[in-house]
Design an enzyme around this catalytic site. Structure first.
Site, PDB file in Angstrom:
ATOM      1  N   ARG A  60     -12.938 -31.007  -7.312  1.00 44.20           N
ATOM      2  CA  ARG A  60     -12.735 -31.564  -8.670  1.00 44.20           C
ATOM      3  C   ARG A  60     -12.057 -32.940  -8.582  1.00 44.20           C
ATOM      4  O   ARG A  60     -12.371 -33.851  -9.361  1.00 44.20           O
ATOM      5  CB  ARG A  60     -11.925 -30.590  -9.519  1.00 44.20           C
ATOM      6  CG  ARG A  60     -12.768 -29.364  -9.898  1.00 44.20           C
ATOM      7  CD  ARG A  60     -11.960 -28.302 -10.584  1.00 44.20           C
ATOM      8  NE  ARG A  60     -11.408 -28.722 -11.849  1.00 44.20           N
ATOM      9  CZ  ARG A  60     -10.392 -28.099 -12.464  1.00 44.20           C
ATOM     10  NH1 ARG A  60      -9.826 -27.043 -11.902  1.00 44.20           N
ATOM     11  NH2 ARG A  60      -9.952 -28.529 -13.613  1.00 44.20           N
ATOM     12  N   GLN A  92      -3.217 -31.467 -22.118  1.00 49.76           N
ATOM     13  CA  GLN A  92      -3.344 -30.317 -21.211  1.00 49.76           C
ATOM     14  C   GLN A  92      -4.210 -30.708 -20.012  1.00 49.76           C
ATOM     15  O   GLN A  92      -4.340 -29.950 -19.062  1.00 49.76           O
ATOM     16  CB  GLN A  92      -4.009 -29.147 -21.947  1.00 49.76           C
ATOM     17  CG  GLN A  92      -3.225 -28.628 -23.136  1.00 49.76           C
ATOM     18  CD  GLN A  92      -4.065 -27.658 -23.965  1.00 49.76           C
ATOM     19  OE1 GLN A  92      -4.114 -26.467 -23.693  1.00 49.76           O
ATOM     20  NE2 GLN A  92      -4.739 -28.171 -24.975  1.00 49.76           N
ATOM     21  N   HIS A 110       0.109 -29.759 -18.131  1.00 51.10           N
ATOM     22  CA  HIS A 110      -0.469 -28.884 -17.094  1.00 51.10           C
ATOM     23  C   HIS A 110      -0.605 -29.601 -15.751  1.00 51.10           C
ATOM     24  O   HIS A 110      -1.369 -29.169 -14.890  1.00 51.10           O
ATOM     25  CB  HIS A 110      -1.825 -28.333 -17.551  1.00 51.10           C
ATOM     26  CG  HIS A 110      -1.712 -27.324 -18.664  1.00 51.10           C
ATOM     27  ND1 HIS A 110      -2.772 -26.938 -19.438  1.00 51.10           N
ATOM     28  CD2 HIS A 110      -0.632 -26.604 -19.119  1.00 51.10           C
ATOM     29  CE1 HIS A 110      -2.367 -26.038 -20.339  1.00 51.10           C
ATOM     30  NE2 HIS A 110      -1.074 -25.822 -20.165  1.00 51.10           N
ATOM     31  N   THR A 178      -9.459 -29.100 -28.035  1.00 51.24           N
ATOM     32  CA  THR A 178      -8.922 -27.913 -27.335  1.00 51.24           C
ATOM     33  C   THR A 178      -9.292 -26.653 -28.100  1.00 51.24           C
ATOM     34  O   THR A 178      -9.283 -26.643 -29.331  1.00 51.24           O
ATOM     35  CB  THR A 178      -7.394 -28.019 -27.115  1.00 51.24           C
ATOM     36  OG1 THR A 178      -6.919 -26.801 -26.503  1.00 51.24           O
ATOM     37  CG2 THR A 178      -6.626 -28.280 -28.386  1.00 51.24           C
ATOM     38  N   ASN A 203     -12.132 -31.602 -33.468  1.00 52.29           N
ATOM     39  CA  ASN A 203     -12.796 -30.856 -32.388  1.00 52.29           C
ATOM     40  C   ASN A 203     -14.300 -30.856 -32.632  1.00 52.29           C
ATOM     41  O   ASN A 203     -14.760 -31.071 -33.753  1.00 52.29           O
ATOM     42  CB  ASN A 203     -12.265 -29.412 -32.363  1.00 52.29           C
ATOM     43  CG  ASN A 203     -12.415 -28.746 -31.003  1.00 52.29           C
ATOM     44  OD1 ASN A 203     -11.991 -29.309 -29.993  1.00 52.29           O
ATOM     45  ND2 ASN A 203     -13.019 -27.577 -30.955  1.00 52.29           N
TER      46      ASN A 203
HETATM   47  C1  BJW Z   1     -15.110 -31.046 -27.691  1.00 50.25           C
HETATM   48  C2  BJW Z   1     -16.116 -31.791 -27.085  1.00 50.25           C
HETATM   49  C3  BJW Z   1     -16.286 -33.136 -27.512  1.00 50.25           C
HETATM   50  C4  BJW Z   1     -16.127 -29.813 -26.241  1.00 50.25           C
HETATM   51  N1  BJW Z   1     -15.505 -33.626 -28.458  1.00 50.25           N
HETATM   52  N2  BJW Z   1     -14.363 -31.554 -28.652  1.00 50.25           N
HETATM   53  C5  BJW Z   1      -1.116 -12.991 -23.675  1.00 50.25           C
HETATM   54  C6  BJW Z   1      -0.862 -13.549 -24.920  1.00 50.25           C
HETATM   55  C7  BJW Z   1      -0.350 -14.837 -25.049  1.00 50.25           C
HETATM   56  C8  BJW Z   1      -0.070 -15.607 -23.920  1.00 50.25           C
HETATM   57  C9  BJW Z   1      -0.326 -15.052 -22.687  1.00 50.25           C
HETATM   58  C10 BJW Z   1      -0.835 -13.758 -22.561  1.00 50.25           C
HETATM   59  N3  BJW Z   1      -0.977 -13.498 -21.243  1.00 50.25           N
HETATM   60  C11 BJW Z   1      -0.579 -14.587 -20.536  1.00 50.25           C
HETATM   61  C12 BJW Z   1      -0.178 -15.540 -21.402  1.00 50.25           C
HETATM   62  C13 BJW Z   1       0.312 -16.909 -21.062  1.00 50.25           C
HETATM   63  C14 BJW Z   1      -0.806 -17.773 -20.515  1.00 50.25           C
HETATM   64  C15 BJW Z   1      -1.952 -17.784 -21.534  1.00 50.25           C
HETATM   65  O1  BJW Z   1      -1.919 -18.509 -22.517  1.00 50.25           O
HETATM   66  N4  BJW Z   1      -3.007 -17.032 -21.291  1.00 50.25           N
HETATM   67  C16 BJW Z   1      -4.122 -16.980 -22.233  1.00 50.25           C
HETATM   68  C17 BJW Z   1      -5.402 -16.983 -21.458  1.00 50.25           C
HETATM   69  C18 BJW Z   1      -3.932 -15.795 -23.151  1.00 50.25           C
HETATM   70  N5  BJW Z   1      -0.259 -19.101 -20.344  1.00 50.25           N
HETATM   71  C19 BJW Z   1       0.369 -19.452 -19.250  1.00 50.25           C
HETATM   72  O2  BJW Z   1       0.476 -18.705 -18.286  1.00 50.25           O
HETATM   73  C20 BJW Z   1       1.012 -20.818 -19.242  1.00 50.25           C
HETATM   74  N6  BJW Z   1       2.380 -20.696 -18.900  1.00 50.25           N
HETATM   75  C21 BJW Z   1       3.260 -20.023 -19.686  1.00 50.25           C
HETATM   76  O3  BJW Z   1       2.920 -19.464 -20.719  1.00 50.25           O
HETATM   77  O4  BJW Z   1       4.556 -20.064 -19.236  1.00 50.25           O
HETATM   78  C22 BJW Z   1       5.554 -19.300 -19.964  1.00 50.25           C
HETATM   79  C23 BJW Z   1       6.105 -19.981 -21.171  1.00 50.25           C
HETATM   80  C24 BJW Z   1       6.640 -19.208 -22.175  1.00 50.25           C
HETATM   81  C25 BJW Z   1       7.170 -19.800 -23.320  1.00 50.25           C
HETATM   82  C26 BJW Z   1       7.197 -21.187 -23.451  1.00 50.25           C
HETATM   83  C27 BJW Z   1       6.694 -21.942 -22.430  1.00 50.25           C
HETATM   84  C28 BJW Z   1       6.133 -21.341 -21.310  1.00 50.25           C
HETATM   85  C29 BJW Z   1       0.355 -21.729 -18.227  1.00 50.25           C
HETATM   86  C30 BJW Z   1      -1.038 -22.082 -18.611  1.00 50.25           C
HETATM   87  C31 BJW Z   1      -1.692 -22.932 -17.523  1.00 50.25           C
HETATM   88  C32 BJW Z   1      -3.134 -23.283 -17.893  1.00 50.25           C
HETATM   89  N7  BJW Z   1      -3.745 -23.903 -16.796  1.00 50.25           N
HETATM   90  C33 BJW Z   1      -5.113 -24.388 -16.940  1.00 50.25           C
HETATM   91  C34 BJW Z   1      -5.583 -24.823 -15.544  1.00 50.25           C
HETATM   92  C35 BJW Z   1      -4.894 -26.116 -15.114  1.00 50.25           C
HETATM   93  C36 BJW Z   1      -5.388 -26.603 -13.806  1.00 50.25           C
HETATM   94  C37 BJW Z   1      -6.898 -26.757 -13.741  1.00 50.25           C
HETATM   95  O5  BJW Z   1      -7.487 -27.576 -14.469  1.00 50.25           O
HETATM   96  O6  BJW Z   1      -7.490 -26.067 -12.937  1.00 50.25           O
HETATM   97  O7  BJW Z   1      -5.176 -25.460 -17.873  1.00 50.25           O
HETATM   98  S1  BJW Z   1      -6.268 -23.208 -17.645  1.00 50.25           S
HETATM   99  C38 BJW Z   1      -7.214 -24.359 -18.551  1.00 50.25           C
HETATM  100  O8  BJW Z   1      -7.085 -24.065 -19.961  1.00 50.25           O
HETATM  101  C39 BJW Z   1      -6.522 -25.710 -18.316  1.00 50.25           C
HETATM  102  C40 BJW Z   1      -6.539 -26.279 -19.697  1.00 50.25           C
HETATM  103  O9  BJW Z   1      -5.566 -27.286 -19.826  1.00 50.25           O
HETATM  104  C41 BJW Z   1      -6.300 -25.077 -20.582  1.00 50.25           C
HETATM  105  C42 BJW Z   1      -6.730 -25.269 -22.015  1.00 50.25           C
HETATM  106  O10 BJW Z   1      -8.113 -25.460 -22.118  1.00 50.25           O
HETATM  107  P1  BJW Z   1      -8.707 -26.475 -23.182  1.00 50.25           P
HETATM  108  O11 BJW Z   1      -8.302 -27.844 -22.849  1.00 50.25           O
HETATM  109  O12 BJW Z   1      -8.418 -26.002 -24.542  1.00 50.25           O
HETATM  110  O13 BJW Z   1     -10.279 -26.390 -22.860  1.00 50.25           O
HETATM  111  P2  BJW Z   1     -11.360 -25.357 -23.464  1.00 50.25           P
HETATM  112  O14 BJW Z   1     -12.536 -25.427 -22.580  1.00 50.25           O
HETATM  113  O15 BJW Z   1     -10.786 -24.031 -23.705  1.00 50.25           O
HETATM  114  O16 BJW Z   1     -11.711 -25.989 -24.891  1.00 50.25           O
HETATM  115  C43 BJW Z   1     -12.407 -27.224 -25.002  1.00 50.25           C
HETATM  116  C44 BJW Z   1     -12.629 -27.524 -26.492  1.00 50.25           C
HETATM  117  O17 BJW Z   1     -13.200 -28.827 -26.589  1.00 50.25           O
HETATM  118  C45 BJW Z   1     -13.594 -26.551 -27.189  1.00 50.25           C
HETATM  119  O18 BJW Z   1     -13.014 -26.120 -28.413  1.00 50.25           O
HETATM  120  C46 BJW Z   1     -14.853 -27.399 -27.457  1.00 50.25           C
HETATM  121  O19 BJW Z   1     -15.491 -27.077 -28.670  1.00 50.25           O
HETATM  122  C47 BJW Z   1     -14.257 -28.784 -27.525  1.00 50.25           C
HETATM  123  N8  BJW Z   1     -15.198 -29.877 -27.138  1.00 50.25           N
HETATM  124  N9  BJW Z   1     -16.797 -31.062 -26.164  1.00 50.25           N
HETATM  125  C48 BJW Z   1     -14.590 -32.891 -29.026  1.00 50.25           C
HETATM  126  N10 BJW Z   1     -17.298 -33.976 -26.968  1.00 50.25           N
END
Ligand code: BJW
Length: 236
Positions: A60, A92, A110, A178, A203
């Protein structure tokens, strides 16, 4: 009564970089449709198979070389420069497209793909090439202690105090490109609503949490983000 417009917090996700050719995560052809996140984006996966995880990130990182910021990244950099109040951009994304577009008040919550984190001495340094099993930390000289400086599931995202402090003071909160599937970022709209900010989703399509926002605009980021910025700066 005039609505306050001073402090702006913007959250961006993978959708803002999609038109630069960087895959999103949860769309049909997204990263998680090809790679199981439990095998690549957790500390446990890295412990189990570091070579597999490093290869995933090395590929990547190499794929980012020819990617360029687009009109949406540029519009947010323009907003920061031309708005008289505060603009905090929280991304993110681990790409460097906001940096290259010129945004400066920027949090990579992130992490950053173009940095390596030494788990031996805790130093973070720019890293443009592959991280290999025998790569050496430029700071402490340790071999084999480098990992991508990205936040995996179960790890604490960066600069959370700074982000929540800005959300507490926000007049406007905008979520761009997002899905709102990952916490804590998915909870920022609640914090902004509680602070009395005007909230807006920009979005491609309505996210699952669209109903949480005061206003929504849907379409490609390269169109709707520059349009919003132009309108906002013209009204200011
Ligand atoms: C367009 C478009 C165009 C397309 N124009 N739009 C149960 C319940 C609640 C929470 C949890 C749970 N179990 C575990 C958790 C916590 C967990 C979590 O949230 N899990 C969920 C899956 C439920 N989170 C964590 O573990 C985080 N840490 C944490 O919570 O620590 C504790 C804490 C507690 C309290 C306060 C603070 C902290 C860490 C999360 C780390 C995420 N890491 C990743 C990988 C990073 C490295 C890598 O790239 O490999 O980050 S995962 C991945 O998802 C990446 C992204 O940043 C993240 C978000 O994704 P994003 O950006 O939203 O992308 P998509 O694909 O989901 O969406 C794209 C959007 O764009 C879509 O809507 C399209 O429609 C749109 N789009 N083209 C405009 N042209």
């Amino acid at each position: 009564m005039t609505t306050a417009r001073e402090n702006i917090v913007i959250l961006t996700g993978a959708g803002i970089s999609a038109e630069s050719g960087i895959a999103t995560f949860r769309d049909k052809d997204g990263v998680w449709s090809k790679f199981k996140l439990e095998d690549y984006a957790t500390p446990e996966a890295f412990e189990r198979d570091p070579v597999k995880v490093q290869t995933f990130y090395n590929e990547r990182r190499a794929g980012m070389k020819d990617k360029q910021p687009k009109a949406a990244h540029e519009a947010l950099a323009r907003l920061e420069k031309e708005h008289s109040g505060e603009v905090l951009l929280v991304t993110q994304n681990i790409d460097d497209l906001h940096d290259r577009a010129g945004s400066e008040n920027l949090v990579h919550m992130h992490g950053e793909l173009l940095k390596a984190w030494c788990t031996h001495c805790d130093n973070r340094s720019a890293w443009l090439y592959n991280i290999e099993a025998d790569s050496v930390c430029a700071s402490c000289g340790q071999k084999g202690s480098l990992r991508p400086d990205v936040v995996w599931f179960g790890e604490m995202p960066y600069q959370m105090d700074r982000i929540f402090d800005a959300l507490d003071r926000a007049d406007i909160f905008i979520s761009i490109g997002t899905s709102g599937a990952v916490y804590p970022a998915a909870g920022f709209v609640d914090a902004a609503n509680q602070a009395g900010a005007a909230t807006m989703e920009l979005n491609l399509e309505p996210s699952d949490g669209s109903y949480l926002f005061d206003e929504v605009a849907h379409g490609p980021a390269t169109e709707i983000v520059p349009n919003w910025v132009e309108g906002f700066l013209t009204e200011s």
